[in-house]
Design an enzyme around this catalytic site. Sequence first.
Site, short mmCIF file in Angstrom:
data_model
loop_
_atom_site.label_atom_id
_atom_site.label_comp_id
_atom_site.label_asym_id
_atom_site.label_seq_id
_atom_site.Cartn_x
_atom_site.Cartn_y
_atom_site.Cartn_z
CE1 TYR A 1 -1.06 -1.68 4.08
CE2 TYR A 1 -2.04 -2.66 1.60
CZ TYR A 1 -1.46 -1.75 2.66
OH TYR A 1 -0.25 -1.73 1.91
CB SER B 1 7.14 -3.00 0.31
OG SER B 1 7.23 -1.24 0.99
CD1 TRP C 1 5.07 1.51 -2.03
CD2 TRP C 1 4.47 4.37 -0.61
NE1 TRP C 1 5.88 3.15 -1.36
CE2 TRP C 1 5.35 3.90 0.09
CE3 TRP C 1 2.99 4.95 -0.23
CZ2 TRP C 1 5.28 4.21 1.16
CZ3 TRP C 1 3.70 5.64 0.73
CH2 TRP C 1 4.86 5.01 1.59
N GLY D 1 -5.16 3.91 -5.63
CA GLY D 1 -6.17 3.63 -5.08
C GLY D 1 -7.56 4.69 -5.11
P1 NDP Z 1 -3.15 7.85 -4.21
O1 NDP Z 1 -1.78 8.36 -3.61
O2 NDP Z 1 -3.50 7.67 -5.24
O3 NDP Z 1 -4.06 8.15 -3.45
C1 NDP Z 1 -5.30 7.11 -3.02
C2 NDP Z 1 -6.91 8.17 -2.12
O4 NDP Z 1 -6.49 9.64 -2.79
C3 NDP Z 1 -7.93 7.95 -2.45
O5 NDP Z 1 -7.53 6.49 -1.70
C4 NDP Z 1 -8.68 8.52 -1.87
O6 NDP Z 1 -8.89 9.28 -1.12
C5 NDP Z 1 -7.94 9.67 -2.75
N1 NDP Z 1 -8.26 9.78 -4.71
C6 NDP Z 1 -7.83 8.71 -5.70
N2 NDP Z 1 -7.92 9.48 -6.71
C7 NDP Z 1 -9.03 10.17 -6.24
C8 NDP Z 1 -9.51 11.19 -7.80
N3 NDP Z 1 -9.60 10.76 -8.92
N4 NDP Z 1 -9.81 12.58 -6.75
C9 NDP Z 1 -9.92 12.54 -5.94
N5 NDP Z 1 -9.55 12.30 -4.75
C10 NDP Z 1 -8.57 10.70 -5.17
O7 NDP Z 1 -2.39 6.18 -3.77
P2 NDP Z 1 -2.72 5.15 -1.69
O8 NDP Z 1 -1.62 6.11 -1.09
O9 NDP Z 1 -4.18 5.09 -1.69
O10 NDP Z 1 -1.50 4.14 -1.94
C11 NDP Z 1 -1.97 2.79 -3.46
C12 NDP Z 1 -1.70 1.16 -3.17
O11 NDP Z 1 -0.25 1.58 -2.72
C13 NDP Z 1 -2.64 1.53 -1.52
O12 NDP Z 1 -3.68 1.38 -1.67
C14 NDP Z 1 -1.72 0.14 -1.53
O13 NDP Z 1 -2.14 -1.36 -1.70
C15 NDP Z 1 -0.18 0.81 -1.93
N6 NDP Z 1 0.55 1.16 -0.38
C16 NDP Z 1 1.84 0.63 0.17
C17 NDP Z 1 2.55 0.87 0.91
C18 NDP Z 1 3.82 -0.10 0.44
O14 NDP Z 1 4.80 0.54 2.08
N7 NDP Z 1 4.35 -0.49 0.50
C19 NDP Z 1 2.15 2.06 1.42
C20 NDP Z 1 0.96 3.05 0.86
C21 NDP Z 1 0.35 2.76 -0.23
P3 NDP Z 1 -9.84 10.35 -0.22
O15 NDP Z 1 -11.11 10.14 -0.67
O16 NDP Z 1 -9.96 8.82 1.00
O17 NDP Z 1 -9.66 11.72 -0.33
#
Ligand code: NDP
Length: 319
Positions: free
Chosen positions: A54, A154, A209, A286
Amino acid sequence: MQYRRLGKSGLKVSSLSFGSWVTFGTQIAGDSAVNMIQTAIEAGVNFFDNAESYSGGESERIMGAAFSELALPRHSFIVSSKYFWGIHDTPHTKFTLNRKYLIEAVEQSLERLSLDHLDLIFCHRPDPDTPIEETVWAMSDIVGSGKAHYWGTSEWSAAELIEAYRVADKHHLRAPVMEQPQYNMFNREKVEKEFAPLYENYGIGLTTWSPLASGLLSGKYVSGVPKDSRAALAGYEWLKENLTSKEANEKVGRLQAVASKVDSTLSQLAIAWCLNNPNVSSVILGASKVSQLKENLAASEVVDRLNPEIIAEIEEIIS
Ligand code: NDP
Protein backbone atom coordinates in the site's frame (compact mmCIF):
# COMPACT_ATOMS: atom_id res chain seq x y z
CA MET A 1 -19.12 -3.00 18.66
CA GLN A 2 -19.39 -6.73 18.45
CA TYR A 3 -16.27 -8.91 18.70
CA ARG A 4 -16.02 -12.18 16.82
CA ARG A 5 -13.53 -15.03 16.99
CA LEU A 6 -11.10 -15.08 14.11
CA GLY A 7 -12.27 -18.45 12.80
CA LYS A 8 -11.58 -21.14 15.35
CA SER A 9 -8.70 -19.17 16.89
CA GLY A 10 -9.07 -17.63 20.33
CA LEU A 11 -8.43 -14.11 18.99
CA LYS A 12 -11.44 -11.79 19.09
CA VAL A 13 -11.53 -9.12 16.39
CA SER A 14 -13.98 -6.26 16.10
CA SER A 15 -16.65 -7.18 13.56
CA LEU A 16 -15.87 -3.86 11.84
CA SER A 17 -12.22 -3.06 11.23
CA PHE A 18 -10.38 -0.34 9.32
CA GLY A 19 -7.98 -0.70 6.38
CA SER A 20 -5.71 1.77 4.60
CA TRP A 21 -5.61 0.65 0.95
CA VAL A 22 -5.75 3.62 -1.48
CA THR A 23 -6.28 6.10 1.36
CA PHE A 24 -3.11 6.23 3.53
CA GLY A 25 -0.32 7.78 1.48
CA THR A 26 -2.54 8.81 -1.44
CA GLN A 27 -5.50 10.64 0.11
CA ILE A 28 -4.59 10.76 3.81
CA ALA A 29 -1.48 11.29 5.96
CA GLY A 30 -0.39 12.88 9.24
CA ASP A 31 -3.16 14.32 11.42
CA SER A 32 -5.94 13.06 9.14
CA ALA A 33 -4.65 9.50 9.59
CA VAL A 34 -4.47 10.00 13.35
CA ASN A 35 -8.10 11.23 13.32
CA MET A 36 -9.20 8.17 11.35
CA ILE A 37 -7.53 5.73 13.75
CA GLN A 38 -8.85 7.68 16.75
CA THR A 39 -12.40 7.61 15.33
CA ALA A 40 -12.16 3.85 14.77
CA ILE A 41 -10.75 3.20 18.25
CA GLU A 42 -13.50 5.28 19.87
CA ALA A 43 -16.09 3.10 18.12
CA GLY A 44 -14.44 -0.05 19.50
CA VAL A 45 -12.41 -1.10 16.42
CA ASN A 46 -9.43 -3.21 17.49
CA PHE A 47 -8.19 -4.44 14.09
CA PHE A 48 -6.30 -2.35 11.52
CA ASP A 49 -5.43 -3.79 8.13
CA ASN A 50 -2.41 -2.81 6.08
CA ALA A 51 -0.08 -4.24 3.41
CA GLU A 52 3.53 -3.85 2.38
CA SER A 53 2.44 -2.75 -1.09
CA TYR A 54 0.00 0.00 0.00
CA SER A 55 1.59 3.24 -1.25
CA GLY A 56 4.91 1.42 -1.56
CA GLY A 57 5.31 1.07 2.22
CA GLU A 58 4.10 4.60 3.05
CA SER A 59 0.78 3.31 4.37
CA GLU A 60 2.58 1.27 7.04
CA ARG A 61 4.72 4.29 8.00
CA ILE A 62 1.64 6.51 8.36
CA MET A 63 -0.28 3.94 10.39
CA GLY A 64 2.72 3.25 12.66
CA ALA A 65 3.16 6.99 13.27
CA ALA A 66 -0.55 7.30 14.13
CA PHE A 67 -0.32 4.44 16.66
CA SER A 68 2.68 6.21 18.26
CA GLU A 69 1.01 9.63 18.23
CA LEU A 70 -2.03 8.19 19.97
CA ALA A 71 0.25 6.30 22.39
CA LEU A 72 -1.90 3.18 21.96
CA PRO A 73 -0.73 0.39 24.23
CA ARG A 74 0.51 -2.48 22.04
CA HIS A 75 -1.91 -4.96 23.65
CA SER A 76 -4.93 -2.81 22.70
CA PHE A 77 -4.83 -3.22 18.90
CA ILE A 78 -4.41 -5.90 16.26
CA VAL A 79 -2.50 -4.94 13.13
CA SER A 80 -1.88 -6.86 9.92
CA SER A 81 0.28 -6.68 6.86
CA LYS A 82 0.28 -8.61 3.60
CA TYR A 83 2.97 -9.84 1.23
CA PHE A 84 3.25 -10.85 -2.42
CA TRP A 85 3.70 -7.90 -4.78
CA GLY A 86 6.94 -6.66 -3.19
CA ILE A 87 8.27 -3.10 -3.20
CA HIS A 88 11.88 -3.71 -4.30
CA ASP A 89 12.55 -4.09 -7.98
CA THR A 90 14.49 -7.36 -7.97
CA PRO A 91 13.44 -10.67 -9.53
CA HIS A 92 13.27 -12.50 -6.18
CA THR A 93 11.20 -9.88 -4.29
CA LYS A 94 8.28 -9.30 -6.68
CA PHE A 95 5.13 -11.38 -7.18
CA THR A 96 6.46 -14.04 -4.86
CA LEU A 97 5.96 -15.98 -1.65
CA ASN A 98 9.49 -17.36 -1.41
CA ARG A 99 11.08 -17.85 2.00
CA LYS A 100 13.78 -15.17 1.69
CA TYR A 101 11.29 -12.55 0.53
CA LEU A 102 8.68 -13.32 3.19
CA ILE A 103 11.06 -13.32 6.15
CA GLU A 104 12.81 -10.10 5.08
CA ALA A 105 9.57 -8.35 4.06
CA VAL A 106 8.06 -8.89 7.52
CA GLU A 107 11.21 -7.39 9.11
CA GLN A 108 10.87 -4.33 6.85
CA SER A 109 7.16 -3.88 7.71
CA LEU A 110 8.06 -3.90 11.40
CA GLU A 111 10.62 -1.15 10.81
CA ARG A 112 8.08 0.99 8.93
CA LEU A 113 5.39 0.44 11.56
CA SER A 114 7.90 0.93 14.42
CA LEU A 115 6.63 -2.25 16.05
CA ASP A 116 8.40 -5.42 17.15
CA HIS A 117 5.65 -7.78 16.04
CA LEU A 118 2.60 -7.93 13.80
CA ASP A 119 -0.58 -9.73 14.84
CA LEU A 120 -1.75 -11.07 11.48
CA ILE A 121 0.31 -11.64 8.34
CA PHE A 122 -1.22 -12.62 5.02
CA CYS A 123 0.07 -14.09 1.77
CA HIS A 124 -1.59 -11.39 -0.33
CA ARG A 125 -2.10 -13.65 -3.38
CA PRO A 126 -1.12 -17.23 -4.29
CA ASP A 127 2.26 -17.68 -6.02
CA PRO A 128 2.32 -20.49 -8.58
CA ASP A 129 6.15 -20.22 -8.81
CA THR A 130 6.85 -21.12 -5.16
CA PRO A 131 5.87 -24.54 -3.79
CA ILE A 132 3.09 -24.18 -1.20
CA GLU A 133 5.32 -26.26 1.12
CA GLU A 134 8.03 -23.54 1.10
CA THR A 135 5.49 -20.81 1.81
CA VAL A 136 3.70 -22.68 4.61
CA TRP A 137 7.08 -23.50 6.19
CA ALA A 138 8.22 -19.84 6.01
CA MET A 139 4.95 -18.40 7.38
CA SER A 140 4.93 -20.99 10.17
CA ASP A 141 8.54 -20.09 11.05
CA ILE A 142 7.74 -16.36 11.13
CA VAL A 143 4.94 -17.04 13.60
CA GLY A 144 7.29 -19.32 15.56
CA SER A 145 9.87 -16.51 15.72
CA GLY A 146 7.38 -14.22 17.47
CA LYS A 147 7.41 -11.64 14.64
CA ALA A 148 3.70 -12.34 14.04
CA HIS A 149 0.99 -14.17 15.94
CA TYR A 150 -1.20 -15.69 13.19
CA TRP A 151 -0.85 -16.20 9.46
CA GLY A 152 -3.35 -16.43 6.66
CA THR A 153 -3.96 -15.85 2.98
CA SER A 154 -5.79 -13.46 0.70
CA GLU A 155 -7.64 -14.47 -2.45
CA TRP A 156 -6.36 -18.03 -2.40
CA SER A 157 -8.62 -20.69 -3.85
CA ALA A 158 -10.23 -23.30 -1.61
CA ALA A 159 -8.01 -25.93 -3.28
CA GLU A 160 -4.83 -23.95 -2.49
CA LEU A 161 -5.92 -23.56 1.12
CA ILE A 162 -6.68 -27.26 1.48
CA GLU A 163 -3.18 -28.00 0.14
CA ALA A 164 -1.72 -25.57 2.72
CA TYR A 165 -3.61 -27.38 5.51
CA ARG A 166 -2.33 -30.74 4.23
CA VAL A 167 1.29 -29.51 4.25
CA ALA A 168 0.93 -27.97 7.73
CA ASP A 169 -0.59 -31.16 9.07
CA LYS A 170 2.08 -33.39 7.49
CA HIS A 171 4.99 -31.39 8.95
CA HIS A 172 3.30 -30.27 12.19
CA LEU A 173 3.48 -26.63 11.12
CA ARG A 174 1.19 -23.73 11.98
CA ALA A 175 -1.72 -23.68 9.53
CA PRO A 176 -3.52 -20.65 8.05
CA VAL A 177 -5.99 -19.15 10.51
CA MET A 178 -7.73 -16.63 8.25
CA GLU A 179 -8.43 -15.69 4.64
CA GLN A 180 -9.02 -12.20 3.25
CA PRO A 181 -11.41 -12.39 0.28
CA GLN A 182 -13.46 -9.67 -1.35
CA TYR A 183 -17.04 -9.82 -0.07
CA ASN A 184 -19.91 -7.49 -0.86
CA MET A 185 -23.37 -7.60 -2.45
CA PHE A 186 -21.80 -7.80 -5.91
CA ASN A 187 -18.99 -10.29 -5.11
CA ARG A 188 -20.22 -13.25 -3.07
CA GLU A 189 -19.29 -16.44 -4.90
CA LYS A 190 -16.03 -17.24 -3.10
CA VAL A 191 -17.28 -16.58 0.44
CA GLU A 192 -20.70 -18.16 0.06
CA LYS A 193 -19.97 -21.08 -2.29
CA GLU A 194 -16.30 -21.92 -2.89
CA PHE A 195 -15.24 -21.58 0.76
CA ALA A 196 -18.37 -23.25 2.20
CA PRO A 197 -16.57 -26.50 3.18
CA LEU A 198 -13.66 -24.64 4.80
CA TYR A 199 -15.54 -23.08 7.72
CA GLU A 200 -16.50 -26.30 9.44
CA ASN A 201 -13.71 -28.55 8.21
CA TYR A 202 -10.80 -26.19 8.92
CA GLY A 203 -12.30 -23.40 11.06
CA ILE A 204 -10.99 -20.65 8.81
CA GLY A 205 -11.88 -17.06 9.75
CA LEU A 206 -12.55 -14.29 7.25
CA THR A 207 -11.49 -10.65 7.28
CA THR A 208 -13.34 -9.44 4.20
CA TRP A 209 -12.45 -6.50 1.92
CA SER A 210 -14.26 -3.83 -0.09
CA PRO A 211 -17.69 -4.04 1.57
CA LEU A 212 -18.81 -1.13 -0.63
CA ALA A 213 -17.15 -2.52 -3.80
CA SER A 214 -14.77 0.48 -3.70
CA GLY A 215 -17.60 2.96 -3.07
CA LEU A 216 -20.08 1.70 -5.68
CA LEU A 217 -22.42 0.54 -2.89
CA SER A 218 -22.48 4.00 -1.29
CA GLY A 219 -24.57 5.12 -4.27
CA LYS A 220 -22.15 7.94 -5.14
CA TYR A 221 -21.54 6.75 -8.71
CA VAL A 222 -25.19 6.68 -9.80
CA SER A 223 -24.83 9.98 -11.60
CA GLY A 224 -21.17 9.92 -12.62
CA VAL A 225 -17.76 10.13 -10.97
CA PRO A 226 -17.50 12.65 -8.09
CA LYS A 227 -14.27 14.67 -8.34
CA ASP A 228 -13.10 13.75 -4.84
CA SER A 229 -13.74 10.00 -5.21
CA ARG A 230 -11.42 7.01 -5.61
CA ALA A 231 -12.47 6.59 -9.25
CA ALA A 232 -11.14 10.09 -10.02
CA LEU A 233 -7.65 9.37 -8.63
CA ALA A 234 -4.72 9.04 -11.03
CA GLY A 235 -3.66 5.40 -11.19
CA TYR A 236 -7.10 4.04 -10.32
CA GLU A 237 -8.65 4.39 -13.78
CA TRP A 238 -9.02 0.59 -13.88
CA LEU A 239 -11.76 0.83 -11.26
CA LYS A 240 -13.87 3.26 -13.27
CA GLU A 241 -15.56 0.76 -15.56
CA ASN A 242 -17.04 -1.22 -12.64
CA LEU A 243 -17.93 1.84 -10.60
CA THR A 244 -19.81 3.50 -13.43
CA SER A 245 -21.44 0.34 -14.83
CA LYS A 246 -25.02 1.17 -15.82
CA GLU A 247 -26.31 -2.25 -14.82
CA ALA A 248 -24.67 -2.13 -11.36
CA ASN A 249 -25.84 1.43 -10.71
CA GLU A 250 -29.38 0.50 -11.66
CA LYS A 251 -29.27 -2.15 -8.88
CA VAL A 252 -27.71 0.42 -6.54
CA GLY A 253 -30.71 2.68 -7.17
CA ARG A 254 -33.10 -0.12 -6.22
CA LEU A 255 -31.05 -0.96 -3.11
CA GLN A 256 -31.31 2.67 -2.05
CA ALA A 257 -35.06 2.17 -1.62
CA VAL A 258 -34.44 -0.84 0.65
CA ALA A 259 -32.00 1.25 2.73
CA SER A 260 -34.67 3.91 3.21
CA LYS A 261 -37.10 1.23 4.42
CA VAL A 262 -34.73 0.24 7.24
CA ASP A 263 -33.90 3.85 7.97
CA SER A 264 -30.23 3.54 7.05
CA THR A 265 -27.91 4.90 4.41
CA LEU A 266 -27.07 2.63 1.49
CA SER A 267 -23.46 2.25 2.74
CA GLN A 268 -24.74 1.11 6.12
CA LEU A 269 -27.14 -1.37 4.52
CA ALA A 270 -24.33 -2.83 2.37
CA ILE A 271 -21.98 -3.18 5.34
CA ALA A 272 -24.72 -4.62 7.59
CA TRP A 273 -25.44 -7.19 4.86
CA CYS A 274 -21.79 -8.36 5.07
CA LEU A 275 -21.96 -8.48 8.89
CA ASN A 276 -25.06 -10.65 8.62
CA ASN A 277 -22.90 -13.54 7.37
CA PRO A 278 -21.75 -15.47 10.48
CA ASN A 279 -18.67 -16.83 8.67
CA VAL A 280 -17.26 -13.30 8.45
CA SER A 281 -15.05 -12.49 11.45
CA SER A 282 -14.43 -8.85 10.49
CA VAL A 283 -15.59 -6.56 7.69
CA ILE A 284 -12.69 -4.26 6.80
CA LEU A 285 -13.97 -0.74 6.18
CA GLY A 286 -12.27 1.79 3.94
CA ALA A 287 -12.86 5.55 4.17
CA SER A 288 -11.20 8.70 2.88
CA LYS A 289 -13.01 11.01 5.32
CA VAL A 290 -13.85 10.78 9.02
CA SER A 291 -17.51 11.48 8.18
CA GLN A 292 -17.61 8.38 5.94
CA LEU A 293 -15.98 6.27 8.64
CA LYS A 294 -18.48 7.44 11.28
CA GLU A 295 -21.38 6.69 8.95
CA ASN A 296 -20.01 3.23 8.13
CA LEU A 297 -19.24 2.30 11.74
CA ALA A 298 -22.92 2.87 12.57
CA ALA A 299 -23.77 -0.06 10.26
CA SER A 300 -23.58 -2.34 13.33
CA GLU A 301 -26.88 -0.84 14.44
CA VAL A 302 -28.57 -1.77 11.16
CA VAL A 303 -27.91 -5.54 11.29
CA ASP A 304 -30.92 -6.25 13.54
CA ARG A 305 -33.19 -4.51 11.02
CA LEU A 306 -32.33 -7.06 8.31
CA ASN A 307 -35.38 -9.28 8.81
CA PRO A 308 -36.13 -12.14 6.37
CA GLU A 309 -38.32 -9.89 4.15
CA ILE A 310 -35.58 -7.28 3.81
CA ILE A 311 -32.97 -9.97 3.07
CA ALA A 312 -35.30 -11.41 0.41
CA GLU A 313 -35.77 -7.97 -1.17
CA ILE A 314 -32.01 -7.48 -1.33
CA GLU A 315 -31.55 -10.98 -2.72
CA GLU A 316 -34.05 -10.32 -5.47
CA ILE A 317 -32.08 -7.22 -6.55
CA ILE A 318 -28.55 -8.60 -6.38
CA SER A 319 -28.94 -12.18 -7.60
P1 NDP B 1 -14.82 -0.09 0.40
O1 NDP B 1 -15.34 -0.97 -0.67
O2 NDP B 1 -15.72 0.13 1.58
O3 NDP B 1 -14.44 1.30 -0.27
C1 NDP B 1 -13.99 2.34 0.55
C2 NDP B 1 -14.03 3.66 -0.22
O4 NDP B 1 -15.37 3.97 -0.61
C3 NDP B 1 -13.56 4.81 0.63
O5 NDP B 1 -12.16 4.92 0.66
C4 NDP B 1 -14.27 5.97 -0.01
O6 NDP B 1 -13.55 6.31 -1.20
C5 NDP B 1 -15.62 5.35 -0.37
N1 NDP B 1 -16.57 5.44 0.75
C6 NDP B 1 -16.52 4.76 1.93
N2 NDP B 1 -17.56 5.07 2.72
C7 NDP B 1 -18.30 5.94 2.03
C8 NDP B 1 -19.51 6.60 2.34
N3 NDP B 1 -20.13 6.40 3.50
N4 NDP B 1 -20.03 7.45 1.39
C9 NDP B 1 -19.39 7.65 0.22
N5 NDP B 1 -18.23 7.05 -0.13
C10 NDP B 1 -17.69 6.19 0.78
O7 NDP B 1 -13.47 -0.64 1.03
P2 NDP B 1 -11.98 -0.70 0.39
O8 NDP B 1 -12.00 -1.06 -1.04
O9 NDP B 1 -11.25 0.51 0.82
O10 NDP B 1 -11.43 -1.95 1.19
C11 NDP B 1 -11.37 -1.90 2.62
C12 NDP B 1 -10.04 -2.46 3.08
O11 NDP B 1 -9.91 -3.82 2.70
C13 NDP B 1 -8.80 -1.79 2.46
O12 NDP B 1 -8.46 -0.58 3.08
C14 NDP B 1 -7.75 -2.86 2.71
O13 NDP B 1 -7.31 -2.82 4.05
C15 NDP B 1 -8.55 -4.14 2.46
N6 NDP B 1 -8.37 -4.62 1.07
C16 NDP B 1 -7.73 -5.81 0.90
C17 NDP B 1 -7.51 -6.31 -0.36
C18 NDP B 1 -6.80 -7.62 -0.53
O14 NDP B 1 -6.42 -7.96 -1.65
N7 NDP B 1 -6.59 -8.36 0.54
C19 NDP B 1 -7.94 -5.60 -1.58
C20 NDP B 1 -8.64 -4.37 -1.29
C21 NDP B 1 -8.85 -3.92 -0.01
P3 NDP B 1 -13.56 7.79 -1.86
O15 NDP B 1 -14.07 8.76 -0.85
O16 NDP B 1 -12.15 8.03 -2.24
O17 NDP B 1 -14.44 7.66 -3.06
